[in-house]
Design a protein around this motif. Structure first.
Motif, PDB file in Angstrom:
ATOM      1  N   SER A   1      11.044  -3.485  -6.711  1.00  0.00           N
ATOM      2  CA  SER A   1      10.380  -3.378  -5.411  1.00  0.00           C
ATOM      3  C   SER A   1      11.230  -3.999  -4.305  1.00  0.00           C
ATOM      4  N   LEU A   2      11.858  -5.127  -4.603  1.00  0.00           N
ATOM      5  CA  LEU A   2      12.714  -5.796  -3.612  1.00  0.00           C
ATOM      6  C   LEU A   2      13.898  -4.907  -3.221  1.00  0.00           C
ATOM      7  N   ASN A   3      14.525  -4.257  -4.208  1.00  0.00           N
ATOM      8  CA  ASN A   3      15.681  -3.414  -3.919  1.00  0.00           C
ATOM      9  C   ASN A   3      15.301  -2.190  -3.091  1.00  0.00           C
TER      10      ASN A   3
ATOM     11  N   ASP B   1       1.878   5.976  -7.332  1.00  0.00           N
ATOM     12  CA  ASP B   1       0.941   4.871  -7.143  1.00  0.00           C
ATOM     13  C   ASP B   1       1.544   3.815  -6.221  1.00  0.00           C
ATOM     14  N   PRO B   2       0.706   3.010  -5.565  1.00  0.00           N
ATOM     15  CA  PRO B   2       1.217   2.006  -4.611  1.00  0.00           C
ATOM     16  C   PRO B   2       1.898   0.839  -5.316  1.00  0.00           C
ATOM     17  N   TYR B   3       2.590   0.044  -4.503  1.00  0.00           N
ATOM     18  CA  TYR B   3       3.315  -1.111  -5.029  1.00  0.00           C
ATOM     19  C   TYR B   3       2.372  -2.145  -5.644  1.00  0.00           C
TER      20      TYR B   3
ATOM     21  N   THR C   1       0.817  -1.224   0.000  1.00  0.00           N
ATOM     22  CA  THR C   1       0.000   0.000   0.000  1.00  0.00           C
ATOM     23  C   THR C   1       0.846   1.268   0.000  1.00  0.00           C
ATOM     24  N   ASP C   2       2.171   1.149   0.131  1.00  0.00           N
ATOM     25  CA  ASP C   2       3.040   2.322   0.112  1.00  0.00           C
ATOM     26  C   ASP C   2       3.251   2.814  -1.309  1.00  0.00           C
TER      27      ASP C   2
END
Length: 398
Positions: free
Chosen positions: A357-359, A83-85, A65-66
């Motif tokens: 997103s992981l990084n 926009d969120p992830y 949601t971030d």
């Protein structure tokens, strides 16, 4: 004097709850196996979270949601860095499906043509098809993706000197530019008509096949009748929408190509690489399926005066489908999963979005879990659809 037959011994019926009941033991063993698997997964999950907490590593899917904080170069949905992830992952899934669906369609058409060409009586056609199969299936897919990408970014001319086909299609380092219907309500009606036509064609085909199986008669056409239904419904939608004729045609500008719909070099490289690679295996599947049909079927079709093309379409291919569809399903699954290699050339698919997103968040377990779940769902859905189609075309003996 007749000797009466000895009565059969009476075997006492075992109670359903008795341990001697085979049915009860089967259910108990299955329940124990499921409980063991669930227990193992629960232990792995709890152990992982405990180790993460001990090292101060945050966990959980609350990061979805971030705000993502990064842009995606191409998307079927409107996306911005604010926009969120979860929406970024949705864009990645859409890009993966975009490649997988189009690639499966192109692979099917090209695989059937090359597979038939492998059995051609023309030595040149047969040799070219065999050479294609041997070349593309023996070169690693990653190498092919890199080669296609280098062709687009190094070999092709820049946008201002793009290769043109009749002033409608342009090919350059910027990708492939194609004409597209101009945005209007009329084209929306046409698209809706095509969708309704596809649904009607599916329902009509199911009803016709059921009637053929129950009462006998001529089987429905697998291509012509659905195509007429879809195009007819699309024509009705086009007429209802005011018969739109406006098209957005790409034009060569100063330093770029404006208008139309543009396919990026990354998308084209992934699509061509996956299609060329998987087509080589699909062609062998089609060749093996056709070869499994006995030669007597070909001779029977020729004996009643059918041309070779009709013998292939009406006699050979319907029987070969029973052999072709199961391994063809594997090729569809391979193409979908191999699309994850698109990250090597910068195409923003699911894996690329998950890596970014992981990084940024450090949620490695969560991002990898999402990748696994999405590909698992896509594979199961593909298998279910192809299994349903396999049951529909299977020859049922009475």
């Amino acid at each position: 004097m007749t000797i009466p037959a000895r009565p059969a011994p009476v075997v006492p019926r075992r109670a359903a709850w008795s341990w001697r009941s085979r049915s009860l033991r089967r259910w108990v063993y299955q329940a124990l196996a499921i409980a063991a698997v669930v227990g193992l997964l629960a232990w792995l999950f709890s152990n992982t979270w405990a180790n993460m907490r001990a090292r101060g590593i945050q966990g959980g899917f609350d990061f979805l949601t971030d705000s993502a904080g990064f842009d995606i170069s191409e998307s079927l949905l409107d996306f911005s860095s604010s926009d969120p992830y979860w929406k970024a992952f949705l864009v990645g899934i859409g890009n993966t499906l975009r490649v997988a669906i189009v690639g499966c369609l192109l692979t099917t058409v090209a695989g059937v043509l090359i597979g038939i060409g492998r059995l051609s009586s023309n030595a040149l056609v047969r040799g070219l098809c065999q050479g294609y199969v041997e070349l593309f299936r023996n070169v690693p897919l990653l190498i092919q993706l890199l080669v296609w990408y280098l062709i687009f970014v190094e070999v092709l001319p820049p946008a201002r000197e793009a290769l043109s086909l009749g002033g409608l299609v342009y090919l350059s380092k910027g990708g492939l530019a194609l004409p597209a219907p101009a945005a209007s309500v009329g084209w929306d009606w046409t698209l809706a008509g095509l969708g309704v036509g596809a649904i009607l064609a599916a329902l009509t085909g199911l009803r016709a096949r059921r009637r053929f199986r129950n009462a006998g008669g001529r089987p429905p056409s697998l291509v012509l009748q659905p195509l007429v239904t879809i195009l007819g419904a699309g024509l009705v939608g086009w007429l209802a929408g005011g018969m739109p004729t406006a098209w957005d045609v790409p034009e060569l500008g100063g330093f770029s190509i404006e208008g139309g719909v543009s396919l990026t070099p990354e998308f084209m490289a992934v699509l061509l690489g996956l299609t060329a690679y998987t087509t080589a295996f699909t062609a062998e599947v089609v060749r093996a399926g056709i070869s499994s049909v006995s030669r007597g079927q070909l001779e029977a079709g020729a004996s009643i005066g059918l041309p070779r093309a009709l013998v292939l379409r009406l006699v050979v291919l319907p029987q070969a489908l029973r052999v072709i569809i199961p391994p063809l399903t594997n090729q569809y699954l391979n193409l979908t999963k191999n699309s994850s290699l698109a990250v090597a050339i910068g195409y923003p698919d699911l894996v690329s979005v998950a890596n970014t997103s992981l990084n940024q968040t450090g949620r490695a377990v969560e991002c990898i879990t999402l990748i696994m779940l999405v590909y698992l769902a896509l594979s199961l859905l593909t298998s279910a659809l192809m299994g349903w189609f396999n049951r529909r075309v299977a020859i049922k003996e009475r």
